[in-house]
Design an enzyme around this catalytic site. Sequence first.
Site, mmCIF file in Angstrom:
data_model
loop_
_atom_site.group_PDB
_atom_site.id
_atom_site.type_symbol
_atom_site.label_atom_id
_atom_site.label_comp_id
_atom_site.label_asym_id
_atom_site.label_seq_id
_atom_site.Cartn_x
_atom_site.Cartn_y
_atom_site.Cartn_z
ATOM 1 N N HIS A 289 27.088 -103.428 -72.780
ATOM 2 C CA HIS A 289 28.219 -103.215 -73.183
ATOM 3 C C HIS A 289 27.863 -102.399 -74.052
ATOM 4 O O HIS A 289 28.060 -102.506 -75.539
ATOM 5 C CB HIS A 289 28.625 -104.904 -74.120
ATOM 6 C CG HIS A 289 30.116 -104.720 -74.643
ATOM 7 N ND1 HIS A 289 31.025 -103.996 -73.844
ATOM 8 C CD2 HIS A 289 31.219 -105.024 -75.699
ATOM 9 C CE1 HIS A 289 32.474 -103.978 -75.355
ATOM 10 N NE2 HIS A 289 31.934 -104.689 -76.150
ATOM 11 N N GLY B 58 34.128 -119.216 -84.505
ATOM 12 C CA GLY B 58 35.194 -118.386 -85.511
ATOM 13 C C GLY B 58 36.599 -118.346 -84.892
ATOM 14 O O GLY B 58 36.801 -118.335 -84.142
ATOM 15 N N ALA B 59 37.686 -118.128 -86.070
ATOM 16 C CA ALA B 59 39.263 -117.670 -86.114
ATOM 17 C C ALA B 59 39.389 -116.909 -86.385
ATOM 18 O O ALA B 59 39.810 -116.431 -87.127
ATOM 19 C CB ALA B 59 39.594 -119.621 -86.815
HETATM 20 O O1 TXD Z 1 33.359 -107.536 -75.541
HETATM 21 C C1 TXD Z 1 33.232 -108.396 -76.918
HETATM 22 N N1 TXD Z 1 31.894 -108.768 -76.761
HETATM 23 C C2 TXD Z 1 33.483 -107.833 -77.848
HETATM 24 C C3 TXD Z 1 32.871 -108.571 -79.164
HETATM 25 C C4 TXD Z 1 34.833 -107.052 -78.184
HETATM 26 C C5 TXD Z 1 35.643 -107.785 -79.444
HETATM 27 C C6 TXD Z 1 34.898 -108.371 -80.725
HETATM 28 N N2 TXD Z 1 33.676 -108.211 -79.902
HETATM 29 C C7 TXD Z 1 33.029 -109.255 -81.431
HETATM 30 O O2 TXD Z 1 33.060 -110.246 -81.737
HETATM 31 C C8 TXD Z 1 32.933 -108.199 -82.790
HETATM 32 O O3 TXD Z 1 31.659 -107.136 -82.590
HETATM 33 C C9 TXD Z 1 32.751 -109.560 -83.940
HETATM 34 O O4 TXD Z 1 31.152 -109.434 -83.746
HETATM 35 C C10 TXD Z 1 33.026 -110.778 -82.728
HETATM 36 C C11 TXD Z 1 34.535 -111.281 -83.444
HETATM 37 O O5 TXD Z 1 35.596 -110.203 -83.724
HETATM 38 P P1 TXD Z 1 36.848 -110.467 -84.183
HETATM 39 O O6 TXD Z 1 37.502 -109.343 -84.639
HETATM 40 O O7 TXD Z 1 37.383 -111.446 -84.295
HETATM 41 O O8 TXD Z 1 36.290 -110.763 -86.536
HETATM 42 P P2 TXD Z 1 37.029 -111.086 -86.845
HETATM 43 O O9 TXD Z 1 38.189 -111.632 -87.057
HETATM 44 O O10 TXD Z 1 35.906 -110.683 -87.974
HETATM 45 O O11 TXD Z 1 36.189 -112.595 -87.011
HETATM 46 C C12 TXD Z 1 34.617 -113.236 -87.107
HETATM 47 C C13 TXD Z 1 35.137 -114.665 -87.703
HETATM 48 C C14 TXD Z 1 35.807 -114.267 -89.243
HETATM 49 O O12 TXD Z 1 36.820 -115.808 -89.339
HETATM 50 C C15 TXD Z 1 33.729 -114.939 -89.954
HETATM 51 O O13 TXD Z 1 34.627 -115.197 -90.869
HETATM 52 C C16 TXD Z 1 33.807 -116.148 -89.144
HETATM 53 O O14 TXD Z 1 34.146 -115.373 -87.849
HETATM 54 N N3 TXD Z 1 32.761 -116.454 -89.484
HETATM 55 C C17 TXD Z 1 32.063 -117.674 -88.630
HETATM 56 N N4 TXD Z 1 32.753 -118.712 -88.524
HETATM 57 C C18 TXD Z 1 31.391 -120.372 -88.282
HETATM 58 N N5 TXD Z 1 30.245 -119.684 -88.670
HETATM 59 C C19 TXD Z 1 29.707 -118.775 -89.039
HETATM 60 N N6 TXD Z 1 28.285 -119.217 -89.295
HETATM 61 C C20 TXD Z 1 30.674 -117.584 -89.082
HETATM 62 N N7 TXD Z 1 30.602 -116.928 -90.137
HETATM 63 C C21 TXD Z 1 31.075 -115.613 -90.085
#
Ligand code: TXD
Length: 312
Positions: A176, A8-9
Amino acid sequence: MAKVAVIGAGNVGATLAHVLATGGVPSEVSLVDVVEGMPQGKALDIRQTGPLEDSDCVLTGTNDLEAGVAGAAVVVMTAGLARKPGMDRMDLLKKNMEIVSGAMRAVKAKAPDAVVIMVTNPLDVMTFVALRVTGFPRERVIGMAGVLDSTRFRTFIAMELKVSVVDVAAMVLGGHGDTMVPLPRYSTVNGVPLPELLPADVIDRLADRTRKGGGEIVALLKTGSAFYAPATSAAQMTEAILKDRGHLLPACVALEGEFGERDLCFGVPVILGKGGVRRIVELRLTEPEKAMLKKSAAEVRKGIDEVKPLLG
Ligand code: TXD
């Protein structure tokens, strides 16, 4: 030196890659995402900070999950979807469960000795899914939430007392979410417990702001959620493992009787080092603290019970 794979970038993943590269602990960071060109572009951009930040960390981006995680010592899972219009909570849960399961199958096949740090929400439930799908020992599947919730509490305490954040330690346990359990008795300013420094109503206000800490930022940002502190929290856990430092911090792990719970992934104090969780630290709690923790555990259990039938 070691390789870290960040799945996840997006906001958290890319920020984490930058923090790790700047810190110089891993020699290699692999960013994985489904969006074509995006992890490659971000990896190249971050790599170009190297000369300015004195970092020779090798960053690469890929859309190939298996190649991205191959041989990693630590895998940080940040991939997931945010809720879209028309999607209910269960739709989102199923979708994120699919994403986590697919990623964890690749980790099991290509990085069988890795320590997995889960970030994807709902955190406690997704940690349970990762544990089941990888079949790794519980020491190697750890959720990041407590470090973030505690760093928020530490920040609010320092702001209130006008003291340096470096002197403030805090402990936030449980799930959480709104039921998380900040523990003022186990929170200190250079060894002085919080109840010695602030009246109860002020502590309650800071604890409440901590519980709602994620929501406060979502409301301000309007789109997306917090990512600087979450990414830095995941980086601290990664470094504790790679450097075998032995940090005592709260993290989400599977309980097998500790704190009176089992078959549940839940935030408790652990000591993190090489290989993941070295030890779960059981605390003596007062009756009201125990009651709050029990309530939080019941809430997390509801979510885990929802995914259990889907896991087969
Ligand atoms: O305290 C904690 N654990 C948290 C959790 C604090 C902050 C964010 N939290 C959770 O982390 C949030 O609720 C999300 O479930 C994740 C990621 O948060 P982020 O803000 O980084 O979300 P983004 O910017 O939407 O990034 C998610 C990326 C996006 O680029 C998608 O294209 C990618 O995930 N994505 C994937 N990558 C690889 N493989 C697959 N299958 C895939 N599906 C989506």
